[in-house]
Scaffold this motif. Structure first.
Motif, PDB file in Angstrom:
ATOM      1  N   THR A 191       5.105  -5.627  -3.407  1.00 37.81           N
ATOM      2  CA  THR A 191       5.097  -6.945  -2.771  1.00 37.81           C
ATOM      3  C   THR A 191       3.713  -7.407  -2.337  1.00 37.81           C
ATOM      4  OG1 THR A 191       5.681  -5.930  -0.661  1.00 37.81           O
ATOM      5  CG2 THR A 191       7.492  -6.776  -2.030  1.00 37.81           C
ATOM      6  N   GLY A 192       2.701  -6.579  -2.496  1.00 34.05           N
ATOM      7  CA  GLY A 192       1.336  -7.013  -2.216  1.00 34.05           C
ATOM      8  C   GLY A 192       0.832  -8.010  -3.232  1.00 34.05           C
ATOM      9  N   THR A 193       1.521  -8.111  -4.360  1.00 34.27           N
ATOM     10  CA  THR A 193       1.194  -9.105  -5.383  1.00 34.27           C
ATOM     11  C   THR A 193       2.037 -10.342  -5.090  1.00 34.27           C
ATOM     12  OG1 THR A 193       0.758  -7.380  -7.011  1.00 34.27           O
ATOM     13  CG2 THR A 193       1.169  -9.597  -7.859  1.00 34.27           C
ATOM     14  N   ALA A 207      -3.094 -16.050  -7.301  1.00 33.25           N
ATOM     15  CA  ALA A 207      -2.702 -15.128  -6.228  1.00 33.25           C
ATOM     16  C   ALA A 207      -2.050 -13.864  -6.776  1.00 33.25           C
ATOM     17  CB  ALA A 207      -1.768 -15.828  -5.249  1.00 33.25           C
ATOM     18  N   CYS A 208      -1.389 -13.971  -7.916  1.00 37.19           N
ATOM     19  CA  CYS A 208      -0.630 -12.852  -8.486  1.00 37.19           C
ATOM     20  C   CYS A 208      -1.452 -11.991  -9.445  1.00 37.19           C
ATOM     21  CB  CYS A 208       0.602 -13.384  -9.209  1.00 37.19           C
ATOM     22  SG  CYS A 208       0.197 -14.354 -10.684  1.00 37.19           S
ATOM     23  N   THR A 209      -2.758 -12.115  -9.406  1.00 36.93           N
ATOM     24  CA  THR A 209      -3.617 -11.386 -10.332  1.00 36.93           C
ATOM     25  C   THR A 209      -3.507  -9.872 -10.126  1.00 36.93           C
ATOM     26  OG1 THR A 209      -5.168 -13.239 -10.432  1.00 36.93           O
ATOM     27  CG2 THR A 209      -6.004 -11.099 -11.127  1.00 36.93           C
ATOM     28  N   THR A 240      -5.899 -13.456  -1.196  1.00 36.04           N
ATOM     29  CA  THR A 240      -6.801 -12.301  -1.159  1.00 36.04           C
ATOM     30  C   THR A 240      -6.492 -11.228  -2.194  1.00 36.04           C
ATOM     31  OG1 THR A 240      -7.213 -12.761   1.169  1.00 36.04           O
ATOM     32  CG2 THR A 240      -7.856 -10.590   0.355  1.00 36.04           C
ATOM     33  N   PRO A 241      -5.242 -10.810  -2.395  1.00 36.49           N
ATOM     34  CA  PRO A 241      -5.008  -9.790  -3.424  1.00 36.49           C
ATOM     35  C   PRO A 241      -5.515 -10.219  -4.806  1.00 36.49           C
ATOM     36  CG  PRO A 241      -3.070 -10.011  -2.037  1.00 36.49           C
ATOM     37  CD  PRO A 241      -3.997 -11.131  -1.667  1.00 36.49           C
ATOM     38  N   GLY A 242      -5.228 -11.442  -5.180  1.00 31.95           N
ATOM     39  CA  GLY A 242      -5.685 -11.931  -6.484  1.00 31.95           C
ATOM     40  C   GLY A 242      -7.196 -12.046  -6.550  1.00 31.95           C
ATOM     41  N   MET A 243      -7.822 -12.493  -5.472  1.00 31.77           N
ATOM     42  CA  MET A 243      -9.285 -12.597  -5.432  1.00 31.77           C
ATOM     43  C   MET A 243      -9.924 -11.224  -5.601  1.00 31.77           C
ATOM     44  SD  MET A 243     -10.713 -15.624  -4.880  1.00 31.77           S
ATOM     45  CE  MET A 243     -10.273 -17.265  -4.299  1.00 31.77           C
ATOM     46  N   ILE A 244      -9.383 -10.237  -4.904  1.00 31.28           N
ATOM     47  CA  ILE A 244      -9.932  -8.883  -4.984  1.00 31.28           C
ATOM     48  C   ILE A 244      -9.780  -8.331  -6.396  1.00 31.28           C
ATOM     49  CG2 ILE A 244      -9.551  -6.492  -4.234  1.00 31.28           C
ATOM     50  CD1 ILE A 244      -9.014  -7.668  -1.404  1.00 31.28           C
ATOM     51  N   MET A 245      -8.605  -8.486  -6.984  1.00 31.10           N
ATOM     52  CA  MET A 245      -8.374  -7.957  -8.331  1.00 31.10           C
ATOM     53  C   MET A 245      -9.268  -8.651  -9.355  1.00 31.10           C
ATOM     54  SD  MET A 245      -6.326  -5.680  -7.386  1.00 31.10           S
ATOM     55  CE  MET A 245      -5.679  -4.880  -8.833  1.00 31.10           C
TER      56      MET A 245
END
Length: 161
Positions: free
Chosen positions: A34-36, A47-49, A103-108
């Motif tokens: 769920t972090g994605t 966002a879902c990257t 943030t998760p998508g940006m980081i990935m």
């Protein structure tokens, strides 16, 4: 239903999936990743990257069946033994988030950007992240975070922000 095999964050799963199931839904609903987040469901926000065989992809634009026999890394899979990945740490230290949804998508996406350009300029960072949208920030702290993460990942000295 087709059966696929995927390795997600180091764990191999064999799952039956409907042919129309999106990868983001497999990750979140079936595998509990769920972090994605699901942002726009139209490939616009990023966002879902996730990393699919090392390359960033918007998981809302990939069918789960297309991910058969691949290695997927989600935001949850970046930390090791409770230690944040350098890019996660850099985003935290540079205050590169507000609401945190993107943030998760940006980081990935940032990690993939550094795979091809380990020392990008600010312009290259902005260009590399143009498919990931943030509605809260002005991107300045995000660019600083990517620079910091790049330095930490390569062992270079981190300059003061």
């Amino acid at each position: 239903m087709p059966q696929i095999t995927v390795t997600v964050d180091g764990i191999t799963y064999e799952v039956e999936v409907e042919p129309r199931l999106l990868l983001v839904h497999l990750l979140r609903d079936r595998l509990g990743k769920t972090g994605t987040p699901i942002g726009c469901d139209t490939t616009n926000c990023g966002a879902c990257t996730v990393l699919l065989d090392g390359k960033s992809v918007k998981s809302c634009s990939v069918l789960a069946v297309q991910a058969d026999q691949t290695d997927i890394v989600t935001i949850e899979g970046l930390s090791t033994n409770g230690q944040w990945h350098p890019m996660q740490k850099a985003f935290h230290e540079e205050h590169a988030l507000q609401c945190g949804y993107c943030t998760p998508g940006m980081i990935m996406a940032s990690i993939d950007l550094l795979r091809e350009d380990p020392d990008p300029s600010d312009d290259a960072i902005r260009e590399g992240l143009k498919g990931n949208l943030c509605r809260c920030t002005g991107y300045c702290n995000i660019v600083r975070a990517v620079r910091r993460g790049a330095a930490e990942m390569s062992g270079r000295e981190v300059s003061a922000s």
